[in-house]
Scaffold this motif. Structure first.
Motif, PDB file in Angstrom:
ATOM      1  N   ALA A   1       0.844  -1.187   0.000  1.00  0.00           N
ATOM      2  CA  ALA A   1       0.000   0.000   0.000  1.00  0.00           C
ATOM      3  C   ALA A   1       0.873   1.227   0.000  1.00  0.00           C
ATOM      4  CB  ALA A   1      -0.895  -0.001   1.234  1.00  0.00           C
ATOM      5  N   GLY A   2       0.324   2.284  -0.463  1.00  0.00           N
ATOM      6  CA  GLY A   2       1.040   3.553  -0.461  1.00  0.00           C
ATOM      7  C   GLY A   2       0.060   4.690  -0.374  1.00  0.00           C
ATOM      8  N   PRO A   3       0.555   5.907  -0.424  1.00  0.00           N
ATOM      9  CA  PRO A   3      -0.318   7.060  -0.369  1.00  0.00           C
ATOM     10  C   PRO A   3      -1.329   7.032  -1.496  1.00  0.00           C
ATOM     11  CG  PRO A   3       1.941   7.734  -0.075  1.00  0.00           C
ATOM     12  CD  PRO A   3       1.954   6.290  -0.463  1.00  0.00           C
ATOM     13  N   SER A   4      -2.502   7.449  -1.192  1.00  0.00           N
ATOM     14  CA  SER A   4      -3.561   7.476  -2.172  1.00  0.00           C
ATOM     15  C   SER A   4      -3.248   8.478  -3.266  1.00  0.00           C
ATOM     16  CB  SER A   4      -4.873   7.863  -1.480  1.00  0.00           C
ATOM     17  OG  SER A   4      -5.863   8.120  -2.435  1.00  0.00           O
ATOM     18  N   THR A   5      -3.482   8.082  -4.496  1.00  0.00           N
ATOM     19  CA  THR A   5      -3.262   9.019  -5.594  1.00  0.00           C
ATOM     20  C   THR A   5      -4.413  10.004  -5.689  1.00  0.00           C
ATOM     21  OG1 THR A   5      -4.286   7.469  -7.124  1.00  0.00           O
ATOM     22  CG2 THR A   5      -1.891   7.397  -6.931  1.00  0.00           C
TER      23      THR A   5
ATOM     24  N   GLY B   1       0.192   0.150   6.079  1.00  0.00           N
ATOM     25  CA  GLY B   1       0.152  -0.839   5.004  1.00  0.00           C
ATOM     26  C   GLY B   1       1.527  -1.115   4.424  1.00  0.00           C
ATOM     27  N   ALA B   2       2.542  -0.959   5.250  1.00  0.00           N
ATOM     28  CA  ALA B   2       3.921  -1.130   4.799  1.00  0.00           C
ATOM     29  C   ALA B   2       4.367  -2.579   4.965  1.00  0.00           C
ATOM     30  CB  ALA B   2       4.843  -0.204   5.595  1.00  0.00           C
TER      31      ALA B   2
ATOM     32  N   LEU C   1       6.560   5.599   3.479  1.00  0.00           N
ATOM     33  CA  LEU C   1       5.149   5.930   3.295  1.00  0.00           C
ATOM     34  C   LEU C   1       4.727   7.098   4.183  1.00  0.00           C
ATOM     35  CD1 LEU C   1       3.528   2.383   3.021  1.00  0.00           C
ATOM     36  CD2 LEU C   1       4.066   3.995   1.185  1.00  0.00           C
ATOM     37  N   ALA C   2       5.206   7.119   5.422  1.00  0.00           N
ATOM     38  CA  ALA C   2       4.873   8.217   6.324  1.00  0.00           C
ATOM     39  C   ALA C   2       5.400   9.540   5.773  1.00  0.00           C
ATOM     40  CB  ALA C   2       5.429   7.943   7.717  1.00  0.00           C
ATOM     41  N   CYS C   3       6.576   9.516   5.179  1.00  0.00           N
ATOM     42  CA  CYS C   3       7.124  10.733   4.557  1.00  0.00           C
ATOM     43  C   CYS C   3       6.275  11.141   3.353  1.00  0.00           C
ATOM     44  CB  CYS C   3       8.565  10.521   4.124  1.00  0.00           C
ATOM     45  SG  CYS C   3       9.720  10.465   5.495  1.00  0.00           S
ATOM     46  N   GLN C   4       5.869  10.180   2.547  1.00  0.00           N
ATOM     47  CA  GLN C   4       5.048  10.485   1.379  1.00  0.00           C
ATOM     48  C   GLN C   4       3.684  11.026   1.784  1.00  0.00           C
ATOM     49  OE1 GLN C   4       5.127   6.814  -0.848  1.00  0.00           O
ATOM     50  NE2 GLN C   4       7.010   7.376  -1.890  1.00  0.00           N
ATOM     51  N   TYR C   5       3.137  10.533   2.887  1.00  0.00           N
ATOM     52  CA  TYR C   5       1.865  11.038   3.391  1.00  0.00           C
ATOM     53  C   TYR C   5       2.019  12.419   4.011  1.00  0.00           C
ATOM     54  CZ  TYR C   5      -0.966   6.749   3.062  1.00  0.00           C
ATOM     55  OH  TYR C   5      -1.687   5.685   2.631  1.00  0.00           O
TER      56      TYR C   5
END
Length: 128
Positions: A6-10, A61-62, A71-75
């Protein structure tokens, strides 16, 4: 079955909410500290640190702790900037990415603008 990544939502959806302890622990992980060092700083056992990191990993979701940090950085969770609009980076982040802000961000932006307008008006009245 392969694990789902999972990753940040587009679509600019909100990031999962991390508890303050999970966020604090993940921040220290991002700085390269070991679980033992984090445990000493936060007065936790290394197993407690592992459990806290695992909860953050699951919420994001990592696949592992480094992936959770990414992911936290991307969010926008670990960038250190205040988050005005709930649990994701907010109105400005949507605009920066060229997206139309979500309704929660629009509502947050409207509330922020009302607050700033009222503060300016109060300052003008008090200064006169």
């Amino acid at each position: 079955m392969a694990p789902q990544i999972a990753g940040p939502s587009t679509t600019g959806g909100p990031a999962p909410r991390l508890a303050p302890r999970e966020l604090e622990t993940l921040t220290l992980v991002s700085q390269g500290l070991t679980h033992a060092e984090i445990g000493t700083l936060l007065v936790m056992t290394p197993k407690g640190v592992t459990a806290t990191v695992n909860r953050a990993v699951a919420k994001l979701g990592a696949r592992n702790a480094p992936h959770a940090v990414l992911l936290a950085c991307q969010y926008g969770v670990l960038d250190g900037r205040p988050q005005r609009h709930g649990d994701h980076a907010g109105f400005a982040a949507h605009r920066y990415r060229g997206e139309e802000p979500c309704e929660a961000c629009w509502e947050g932006e409207r509330a922020y603008r009302r607050e700033r307008r009222a503060a300016r008006k109060a300052g003008q009245i008090n200064a006169a």
